[in-house]
Design an enzyme around this catalytic site. Structure first.
Site, PDB file in Angstrom:
ATOM      1  N   LYS A 178      44.873  47.702  32.595  1.00  9.63           N
ATOM      2  CA  LYS A 178      44.931  46.317  32.080  1.00  9.63           C
ATOM      3  C   LYS A 178      43.514  45.958  31.653  1.00  9.63           C
ATOM      4  O   LYS A 178      42.668  45.625  32.467  1.00  9.63           O
ATOM      5  CB  LYS A 178      45.410  45.393  33.196  1.00  9.63           C
ATOM      6  CG  LYS A 178      46.145  44.153  32.728  1.00  9.63           C
ATOM      7  CD  LYS A 178      45.350  43.203  31.872  1.00  9.63           C
ATOM      8  CE  LYS A 178      44.462  42.282  32.663  1.00  9.63           C
ATOM      9  NZ  LYS A 178      43.554  41.496  31.793  1.00  9.63           N
ATOM     10  N   GLU A 253      34.606  47.089  42.151  1.00 10.78           N
ATOM     11  CA  GLU A 253      33.211  47.067  41.706  1.00 10.78           C
ATOM     12  C   GLU A 253      32.998  45.657  41.173  1.00 10.78           C
ATOM     13  O   GLU A 253      33.533  45.306  40.121  1.00 10.78           O
ATOM     14  CB  GLU A 253      32.996  48.152  40.644  1.00 10.78           C
ATOM     15  CG  GLU A 253      31.566  48.597  40.548  1.00 10.78           C
ATOM     16  CD  GLU A 253      30.806  47.797  39.519  1.00 10.78           C
ATOM     17  OE1 GLU A 253      30.234  46.754  39.914  1.00 10.78           O
ATOM     18  OE2 GLU A 253      30.809  48.195  38.350  1.00 10.78           O
ATOM     19  N   CYS A 287      26.687  44.077  35.465  1.00 11.50           N
ATOM     20  CA  CYS A 287      26.780  43.726  36.894  1.00 11.50           C
ATOM     21  C   CYS A 287      25.497  44.080  37.645  1.00 11.50           C
ATOM     22  O   CYS A 287      25.192  43.479  38.668  1.00 11.50           O
ATOM     23  CB  CYS A 287      27.991  44.368  37.527  1.00 11.50           C
ATOM     24  SG  CYS A 287      28.118  46.098  37.158  1.00 11.50           S
ATOM     25  N   GLU A 388      25.805  34.871  40.511  1.00 13.17           N
ATOM     26  CA  GLU A 388      25.737  35.762  39.351  1.00 13.17           C
ATOM     27  C   GLU A 388      25.968  34.947  38.079  1.00 13.17           C
ATOM     28  O   GLU A 388      26.994  34.292  37.937  1.00 13.17           O
ATOM     29  CB  GLU A 388      26.802  36.851  39.472  1.00 13.17           C
ATOM     30  CG  GLU A 388      26.701  37.871  38.366  1.00 13.17           C
ATOM     31  CD  GLU A 388      27.720  38.990  38.498  1.00 13.17           C
ATOM     32  OE1 GLU A 388      28.903  38.701  38.711  1.00 13.17           O
ATOM     33  OE2 GLU A 388      27.312  40.163  38.374  1.00 13.17           O
TER      34      GLU A 388
END
Ligand code: ADP
Length: 505
Positions: A178, A253, A287, A388
C-alpha cells in the site's frame, strides 16, 4: 497529454475499486494532476490479501528453487533500471524530488534490489549443537512468514518499495503493498514492470488509497501474517494495535529527531558540508534528517558563520532543473505543517537566523515551498527540538562538554540515527557507543548500506531493515530435532511417563 488512470494490481490483473472511486495525485511544484488512481477500501484490500494468501499457500513461489527466485528478483531490478527515465520523471512529478535526488534514488534502488537477488540464494539454516552429544541432530531453518502487508511513505517512493519487497521476495513471501496516497504512481509503474516478469500472479499486489481507508483494513486483515510499515511514529503505534489482534509480526520504521554533533576537533569544512547535507537532503523529508545540530563551544562561531553562508547559497527552485538543490515539499499539507512548526519555534523564543517561510520568488508561488530555515538559541526542550518536523528546518543547540551533548542527544523519544564530526577517532567511537540510536555515522551522514542493519531505538521503530537482519525479519525460525538414539535408550524423560519395564508391543 491525457492523465493516466490506474487501477489496483491484484493477482496479476488490473482491477477497479468496487465503488469505482479514484483520487488525483498532484504535482507539488505546480499543482497539476500527475495521475488518477483507484481509491481502495476494505473490499479491494480483501481481494488482494486473498490473492496473496492463495499464492503463498498453494503457489510455487515459497517452494521455488532459491536460484530461480533470485533470477526473477534480478529481472525486476533490470526492468526498473531500463525504465530509469520514467521513474526519475515520476519521482520529480509526484514527490517533488529534485532531478538529482530522483536519479540517485533510482540507482540506489536498483543496486539494492540486485543485492537482495543475491541474498535470495543464501540458505538460512543453522546446525545446532546437540545437548546430549550423539543423541540427536538439530537444525534451525528459516521459512517465509507468509502474507506480508507493506505500508510505505512518500519520501522515497521507489527506494521504500525495494526495502520492503527485496527481503520479502528473497525469502519467499507474498505481498500486498500500500503506497502512500501522495506517491502511488511509482508503485503502480513497478507493478506494470513486474507483470512483464516471471513472478507468479498473486505474489506481488498493489492496493492504492488513503491510510485509514486502505492501510488500516490491510494491517488488521486476519489472513495477513506480517505488517511492515514505514511512516510516522503516530501511525506506527496504530499499526501495532491493528496487528495485535492476530499477533501478526510487525516491523516499524518510524520517526526520528537525529542529533548531529560537531565537536571542537572536527574538520570544519567537512562538518559544515556534512551538516548541511544532514538536514537539507531532500528538504529534510528524511526520517534520519539531522534536525538537531549540536555544536561545541570552541568551534561554534566559526562553524555557524560557514554553515549560514553556505545554507544561504542553497538553490531553491524547479525540481526538474539539474542545479536545483531544494524543490517543493511533498504537499500543501506538509508545507502548512512545516510553516506551523516555524511559528512555534519563533513563539518559544528560538532565533530564526535564516529563512523562516515561503520563498519570495513569484515563479515558485504555486509550489509547496519552504526555504531552508535555521534556528539558533534552541534548547532541547523546545517543540522544534522534540518533534519531527520533516522539513528544511534545523534546530541548533550549543554545548560545552561531551557529557552534555550525549545526554541531550539521548533525551528524545526518538532514536533512529545520529552523526558525530571529530578527527579524534577514539573520542568519536566513545560518543558513538553512548548514543541510543540504531545508526551512528562518524564524519558522514545518510549512508544506507545494503549490508548494514537499519532501524530505530525507542519510538523510532521496531526491528531492522536492510542486510541479513532484514531477511530474518521476513522469516519464522523453526527448530527441527531428529533423534539418533532410539526411544528405548532415552533414560530419564520418557520414564516420567513410561516405566522402563513396560513391554514393547
Ligand atoms: P507521513 O506523516 O509521512 O505522511 P504517515 O505515517 O501518515 O506518514 O503515512 C505513512 C503510510 O501509512 C502511508 O501509506 C499512509 O497512507 C499510511 N497510513 C496513514 N494512516 C494510516 C492508518 N490509520 N492505518 C494504516 N495506514 C495508515
Amino acid at each position: 497529454m491525457t492523465t493516466q488512470t490506474y487501477q489496483h494490481y491484484v493477482n496479476g490483473q488490473w482491477v477497479p475499486s468496487a465503488t469505482n472511486e479514484t483520487f488525483e495525485v498532484l504535482n507539488p511544484f505546480n499543482g497539476q494532476v500527475v495521475s488518477k488512481v483507484a481509491r481502495g477500501k476494505s473490499a479491494e484490500v480483501d481481494k488482494a490479501v486473498q490473492a496473496a494468501r492463495k499464492a503463498f499457500d498453494q503457489g510455487p513461489w515459497p517452494r521455488m528453487e532459491r536460484t530461480e527466485r533470485s533470477r526473477i528478483i534480478r529481472s525486476i531490478a533490470d526492468k526498473i533500471e531500463a525504465d530509469k527515465a520514467t521513474f526519475v520523471r515520476l519521482l520529480i512529478e509526484e514527490s517533488g524530488a529534485t532531478a538529482r535526488k530522483a536519479d540517485m534514488e533510482v540507482d540506489l534502488a536498483v543496486r539494492q534490489l540486485r543485492h537482495y537477488a543475491e541474498l535470495a540464494k543464501m540458505e538460512l539454516k543453522e546446525t545446532l549443537q546437540d545437548a546430549i552429544p550423539g543423541g540427536s541432530q538439530n537444525v534451525a531453518v528459516r521459512e517465509p512468514v507468509g502474507v506480508c502487508a507493506q505500508i510505505i511513505p512518500w519520501n522515497f517512493p521507489l527506494l521504500m518499495i525495494v526495502w520492503k519487497i527485496g527481503p520479502a521476495l528473497a525469502t519467499g513471501n507474498t505481498i500486498v503493498l500500500k503506497p502512500a496516497e501522495e506517491t502511488p504512481t511509482t508503485a503502480l509503474r513497478v507493478a506494470e514492470l513486474v507483470a512483464e516478469t516471471d513472478l507468479p500472479a498473486g505474489v506481488f499486489n498493489v492496493v492504492t488509497g488513503y491510510g485509514e481507508e486502505s492501510g488500516a483494513p490491510l494491517a488488521q486483515h486476519t489472513l495477513v501474517d506480517k505488517v511492515a510499515f514505514t511512516g510516522s511514529t503516530e501511525v506506527g503505534k496504530i499499526i501495532m494495535q491493528l496487528a495485535a489482534n492476530d499477533m501478526k509480526r510487525v516491523t516499524l520504521e518510524c520517526g526520528g529527531k537525529s542529533a548531529n554533533i560537531v565537536l571542537n576537533d572536527a574538520d570544519l569544512e567537512q562538518a559544515v558540508d556534512g551538516s548541511l547535507f544532514a538536514i537539507f537532503f531532500h528538504n529534510g523529508q528524511v526520517c534520519t534528517a539531522g534536525s538537531r545540530l549540536f555544536v561545541q563551544d570552541g568551534v561554534y562561531d566559526r562553524f555557524m558563520e560557514k554553515f549560514l553562508e553556505r545554507a544561504k547559497a542553497i538553490r531553491v527552485g524547479d525540481p526538474k532543473m539539474n542545479d536545483t538543490a531544494i524543490g517543493p515539499l511533498v504537499s500543501k499539507k506538509q508545507q502548512e505543517r512545516v510553516l506551523n512548526y516555524i511559528e512555534i519555534g519563533k513563539k518559544e523564543g528560538a532565533n530564526c537566523v535564516l529563512g523562516g517561510g515561503k520563498p519570495t520568488d513569484a515563479a515558485l508561488e504555486a509550489g509547496c515551498f519552504v526555504v531552508p530555515t535555521v534556528f539558533t538559541n534552541v534548547t532541547n526542550q523546545m517543540t522544534i527540538a522534540r518533534e519531527e518536523i520533516f522539513g528544511p528546518v534545523v534546530a541548533v543547540i550549543r554545548f560545552n562538554t561531551l557529557e552534555e551533548a550525549v545526554s541531550q542527544a539521548n533525551d528524545s523519544p526518538y532514536g533512529l540515527a545520529a552523526g558525530i564530526w571529530s578527527q579524534n577517532e577514539a573520542q568519536a567511537m566513545l560518543v558513538a557507543s553512548q548514543l541510543r540510536s540504531g545508526t551512528v555515522w562518524i564524519n558522514d551522514f545518510h549512508i544506507y548500506s545494503e549490508n548494514a542493519p537499519f532501524g530505530g531505538f525507542k519510538q523510532s521503530g521496531l526491528g531492522r531493515e536492510l542486510g541479513v537482519e532484514s531477511l530474518k525479519a521476513y522469516t519464522e525460525v523453526k527448530h527441527i530435532h531428529k533423534d539418533t538414539l532410539g526411544s528405548r535408550d532415552k533414560k530419564g524423560w520418557y520414564d516420567l511417563v513410561v516405566s522402563s519395564s513396560t513391554p514393547v508391543a
